[in-house]
Design a protein around this motif. Structure first.
Motif, PDB file in Angstrom:
ATOM      1  N   LEU A 235     -16.055  43.746  27.749  1.00 23.11           N
ATOM      2  CA  LEU A 235     -17.342  43.759  28.459  1.00 23.11           C
ATOM      3  C   LEU A 235     -17.788  42.322  28.710  1.00 23.11           C
ATOM      4  CD1 LEU A 235     -19.149  46.605  26.477  1.00 23.11           C
ATOM      5  CD2 LEU A 235     -17.523  46.776  28.364  1.00 23.11           C
ATOM      6  N   ASP A 236     -17.763  41.934  29.977  1.00 24.25           N
ATOM      7  CA  ASP A 236     -18.137  40.581  30.391  1.00 24.25           C
ATOM      8  C   ASP A 236     -19.443  40.713  31.168  1.00 24.25           C
ATOM      9  OD1 ASP A 236     -18.358  38.037  31.468  1.00 24.25           O
ATOM     10  OD2 ASP A 236     -16.263  37.893  32.087  1.00 24.25           O
ATOM     11  N   MET A 237     -20.561  40.387  30.516  1.00 29.42           N
ATOM     12  CA  MET A 237     -21.875  40.652  31.119  1.00 29.42           C
ATOM     13  C   MET A 237     -22.829  39.534  30.703  1.00 29.42           C
ATOM     14  SD  MET A 237     -22.160  44.753  30.316  1.00 29.42           S
ATOM     15  CE  MET A 237     -22.207  44.709  28.519  1.00 29.42           C
TER      16      MET A 237
ATOM     17  N   ILE B  33     -12.692  36.840  24.727  1.00 33.12           N
ATOM     18  CA  ILE B  33     -13.852  36.513  23.884  1.00 33.12           C
ATOM     19  C   ILE B  33     -14.499  35.303  24.527  1.00 33.12           C
ATOM     20  CG2 ILE B  33     -14.638  35.779  21.599  1.00 33.12           C
ATOM     21  CD1 ILE B  33     -12.168  37.218  20.421  1.00 33.12           C
ATOM     22  N   GLU B  34     -15.748  35.451  24.961  1.00 31.84           N
ATOM     23  CA  GLU B  34     -16.392  34.385  25.743  1.00 31.84           C
ATOM     24  C   GLU B  34     -17.764  34.034  25.182  1.00 31.84           C
ATOM     25  OE1 GLU B  34     -17.144  35.376  29.880  1.00 31.84           O
ATOM     26  OE2 GLU B  34     -17.336  33.250  30.380  1.00 31.84           O
ATOM     27  N   SER B  35     -17.928  32.753  24.863  1.00 32.11           N
ATOM     28  CA  SER B  35     -19.214  32.232  24.385  1.00 32.11           C
ATOM     29  C   SER B  35     -19.632  31.052  25.263  1.00 32.11           C
ATOM     30  CB  SER B  35     -19.078  31.725  22.943  1.00 32.11           C
ATOM     31  OG  SER B  35     -18.720  32.760  22.072  1.00 32.11           O
TER      32      SER B  35
ATOM     33  N   SER C 104     -26.194  33.136  31.819  1.00 32.80           N
ATOM     34  CA  SER C 104     -25.397  33.290  30.597  1.00 32.80           C
ATOM     35  C   SER C 104     -24.127  34.012  31.033  1.00 32.80           C
ATOM     36  CB  SER C 104     -26.152  34.100  29.544  1.00 32.80           C
ATOM     37  OG  SER C 104     -26.433  35.392  30.045  1.00 32.80           O
ATOM     38  N   ASP C 105     -23.102  33.907  30.242  1.00 36.35           N
ATOM     39  CA  ASP C 105     -21.796  34.485  30.615  1.00 36.35           C
ATOM     40  C   ASP C 105     -21.061  34.809  29.313  1.00 36.35           C
ATOM     41  OD1 ASP C 105     -19.378  35.153  31.725  1.00 36.35           O
ATOM     42  OD2 ASP C 105     -18.966  33.182  32.589  1.00 36.35           O
ATOM     43  N   ILE C 106     -21.117  36.071  28.913  1.00 40.28           N
ATOM     44  CA  ILE C 106     -20.664  36.459  27.568  1.00 40.28           C
ATOM     45  C   ILE C 106     -19.669  37.615  27.664  1.00 40.28           C
ATOM     46  CG2 ILE C 106     -21.415  37.418  25.338  1.00 40.28           C
ATOM     47  CD1 ILE C 106     -24.159  36.140  25.841  1.00 40.28           C
ATOM     48  N   THR C 107     -18.571  37.501  26.936  1.00 41.28           N
ATOM     49  CA  THR C 107     -17.634  38.620  26.853  1.00 41.28           C
ATOM     50  C   THR C 107     -17.436  39.035  25.406  1.00 41.28           C
ATOM     51  OG1 THR C 107     -16.460  37.717  28.763  1.00 41.28           O
ATOM     52  CG2 THR C 107     -15.368  39.488  27.554  1.00 41.28           C
ATOM     53  N   CYS C 108     -17.539  40.350  25.177  1.00 41.35           N
ATOM     54  CA  CYS C 108     -17.209  40.946  23.879  1.00 41.35           C
ATOM     55  C   CYS C 108     -16.086  41.956  24.113  1.00 41.35           C
ATOM     56  CB  CYS C 108     -18.413  41.692  23.309  1.00 41.35           C
ATOM     57  SG  CYS C 108     -19.793  40.605  22.925  1.00 41.35           S
TER      58      CYS C 108
ATOM     59  N   VAL D 138     -16.388  29.062  26.614  1.00 44.61           N
ATOM     60  CA  VAL D 138     -15.091  29.086  25.919  1.00 44.61           C
ATOM     61  C   VAL D 138     -14.657  30.543  25.964  1.00 44.61           C
ATOM     62  CG1 VAL D 138     -13.899  28.711  23.736  1.00 44.61           C
ATOM     63  CG2 VAL D 138     -15.712  27.142  24.461  1.00 44.61           C
ATOM     64  N   GLU D 139     -13.644  30.833  26.762  1.00 42.19           N
ATOM     65  CA  GLU D 139     -13.302  32.234  27.017  1.00 42.19           C
ATOM     66  C   GLU D 139     -11.799  32.499  27.043  1.00 42.19           C
ATOM     67  OE1 GLU D 139     -14.090  33.625  31.080  1.00 42.19           O
ATOM     68  OE2 GLU D 139     -15.218  31.781  31.410  1.00 42.19           O
ATOM     69  N   PRO D 140     -11.127  32.227  25.915  1.00 44.68           N
ATOM     70  CA  PRO D 140      -9.704  32.566  25.904  1.00 44.68           C
ATOM     71  C   PRO D 140      -9.510  34.072  26.013  1.00 44.68           C
ATOM     72  CG  PRO D 140     -10.470  32.089  23.684  1.00 44.68           C
ATOM     73  CD  PRO D 140     -11.618  31.785  24.603  1.00 44.68           C
TER      74      PRO D 140
ATOM     75  N   SER E 134     -26.140  37.261  36.104  1.00 50.33           N
ATOM     76  CA  SER E 134     -25.452  36.042  36.549  1.00 50.33           C
ATOM     77  C   SER E 134     -24.269  36.382  37.451  1.00 50.33           C
ATOM     78  CB  SER E 134     -24.936  35.265  35.335  1.00 50.33           C
ATOM     79  OG  SER E 134     -25.973  35.052  34.420  1.00 50.33           O
ATOM     80  N   TYR E 135     -23.717  37.589  37.280  1.00 53.82           N
ATOM     81  CA  TYR E 135     -22.545  38.038  38.056  1.00 53.82           C
ATOM     82  C   TYR E 135     -22.440  39.544  37.854  1.00 53.82           C
ATOM     83  CZ  TYR E 135     -20.875  37.630  33.296  1.00 53.82           C
ATOM     84  OH  TYR E 135     -20.779  37.751  31.944  1.00 53.82           O
ATOM     85  N   THR E 136     -21.588  40.180  38.626  1.00 56.42           N
ATOM     86  CA  THR E 136     -21.426  41.631  38.510  1.00 56.42           C
ATOM     87  C   THR E 136     -20.773  41.962  37.171  1.00 56.42           C
ATOM     88  OG1 THR E 136     -21.109  41.696  40.891  1.00 56.42           O
ATOM     89  CG2 THR E 136     -20.443  43.660  39.666  1.00 56.42           C
TER      90      THR E 136
HETATM   91 MN    MN Z   1     -17.507  35.961  31.875  1.00 51.18          MN
END
Ligand code: MN
Ligand code: GLY
Ligand code: MN
Length: 491
Positions: free
Chosen positions: A274-276, A453-455, A285-289, A413-415, A239-241
């Motif tokens: 890690l935002d992948m 943290i992104e969901s 999808s756009d997820i950060t852990c 939701v990515e505070p 979805s993005y780099t």
């Molecule tokens: Mn992201």
């Protein structure tokens, strides 16, 4: 680990439904403004691009509005929808004979008509004659073309252009806001693809958590993620780099770009951010852990991580139709500031901090954005609704929407909480905000980097559903990094 997933079915009805939705909205708008129900919506698909000094062709990815309506993966197409009859027409490029030698079989028009479930398929050099022939109104047919601002990129979409356009009237203002609004609320078929992109990306994040070892390079994390989503999900595009930031790099919000290419060797004690997110049949999808690379949170890492997690969870608990997104951003800030105060990083009155917009020192980006065919999906600031102007204050000005939530929206939701010198130093020197720092403690976090943290969250009739499924509690992360299954087998 292999995968428990296999690529989800991709029904072309999804795009048929998208076209029907647009047609209904267009007809409604034309009726309300006393205009005839005649003319065509006409979009031009994307073109394949070479790098300017070579014949190397970049892998083509369809333009998003065109993908939404037609699902076409090939470059060089046009697509039309007849407002009067509802007929959909695809125009394919007429390919040269040697295409068959270098690039494969030249497909007949019937192939495109069947594959993309359109009423007719013709060649692009037939646009003028086909549209004139189909037109049942009087005078020149009207073409509704796509022209409008993308409020994230500040770029304008490109209206269709073709030889012989002078035989038509053209109209640039109606289509863009209507089509953009169609994209804001997702159908069940769209949600199934966003869910699959989330499932495979969640699984890939967990795979990275399990395989990360001190001393690796950041790009090895990127590589593991991309391998998993492609190998088991068939996701050729991201979805993005990928942002694979460790240590201080995790305070660089859009790390991972060409000039900062995820190439640091990370050390014991570093945090990773890690935002992948994988893209599946155009849907994102756009997820950060965020987690410690050695698998064990220190007390400072827990403090910052849990402050962000509390903000993430509090917002998700509050989300439902009618809730305003600016209010959710402020809620996340308040929770974050309260936790930092409780952890003795900050001091003073949180209400006063909110008045000073102090939260933006630690979270300069917006809380989240609409997600769909684009990672930053359009429709955040529609002209047609009052009360959706872009806020101007620090932090809030970075929000990609100020809308009220509606059932069917998918929004991230990515505070985050970052220690960025360029923001901290001026805030520590500022007479209004210096007092909020616990100056004895803040120095400990100078090289901390940041946590996000992104969901991806679907707004439902009465609340919301988190489409992302990764370990979030520190105990869950530590267990999964130590080899426990996910979900955990809880007794
Ligand atoms: Mn992201
Ligand atoms: N990965 C880009 C974003 O979170 O908006
Ligand atoms: Mn995001």
């Amino acid at each position: 680990m292999a995968s428990s997933l296999s690529p989800a079915p991709v029904p072309m009805e999804l795009h048929v439904i998208n076209r029907e939705k647009l047609l209904k909205s267009m007809r409604q708008q034309l009726t309300e403004t006393s205009r005839p129900l005649h003319g065509f919506v006409l979009l031009q698909g994307g073109e394949e691009q070479n790098r300017y000094c070579t014949d190397h062709t970049e892998l083509f990815r369809q333009e998003s509005y065109f993908a939404y309506l037609f699902g076409v993966i090939q470059p060089g197409f046009y697509g039309a929808i007849d407002i009067a009859t509802g007929k959909s027409i695809l125009f394919a490029p007429r390919l040269p004979a040697d295409y068959a030698v270098w690039l494969g079989e030249i497909k007949p028009l019937s192939y495109f008509q069947e594959k993309y479930k359109v009423s007719m398929a013709c060649y692009t050099d037939e646009i003028v004659e086909v549209l004139l022939e189909q037109y049942k109104g009087s005078g020149k047919p009207l073409l509704f073309l796509l022209h409008g601002l993308n409020t994230d990129s500040n770029n304008f979409s490109k209206p269709a252009k073709f030889e012989g356009m002078e035989k038509f009237e053209t109209e640039l203002s109606t289509l863009h806001p209507i089509l953009t609004e169609c994209r804001v609320l997702k159908s069940d078929l769209e949600l199934a693809l966003i869910q699959f992109a989330n499932d495979i990306s969640s699984e890939a994040h967990i795979e990275v958590m399990r395989k990360i070892r001190v001393g690796m390079k950041e790009y090895q994390l990127e590589s593991m993620f991309l391998h998993h989503t492609y190998m088991y999900g068939g996701c050729r595009h991201s979805s993005y780099t990928c942002i694979c930031a460790t240590g201080e790099n995790s305070a660089v919000l859009h790390y991972g770009h060409a000039a900062a290419p995820n190439d640091r060797t990370f050390k014991d004690g570093d945090m990773a951010l890690l935002d992948m997110g994988a893209e599946y049949n155009f849907y994102a999808s756009d997820i950060t852990c965020s987690f410690p690379v050695n698998g064990k949170f220190t007390s400072d890492q827990s403090l910052i991580y849990n402050a962000v997690l509390e903000a993430h969870n509090t917002v998700i608990k509050a989300m439902k139709p009618g809730v305003n997104w600016v209010d959710m951003h402020k809620l996340a800030e308040r929770v974050l500031l309260e936790s930092l105060k409780k952890g003795s990083v900050l001091a003073g009155n949180v209400d006063d901090m909110m008045v000073e917009r102090f939260g933006a020192v630690f979270m300069p980006h917006g809380l989240g954005h609409l997600l769909g065919i684009d990672t930053h999906d359009p429709g955040g600031y529609p002209k047609v609704f009052l009360g959706t102007e872009r806020p101007k204050e620090p932090g809030l000005k970075s929000l990609r929407t100020s809308r009220d939530l509606q059932q069917g929206m998918v929004i991230t939701v990515e505070p985050g909480c970052y220690f960025i010198d360029a923001l901290l130093v001026p805030a520590m020197e500022n007479a209004h905000t210096s007092k909020f720092f616990n100056h004895k403690v803040i120095g400990r976090f100078k090289d901390f980097g940041g946590v996000r943290i992104e969901s991806d969250v679907l707004v439902t009739a009465n609340g919301c559903k988190n489409m992302t499924n990764v370990p979030r509690e520190t105990s869950e992360i530590e267990a999964v990094m130590a080899g426990a299954p996910w979900p955990l087998n809880k007794k």
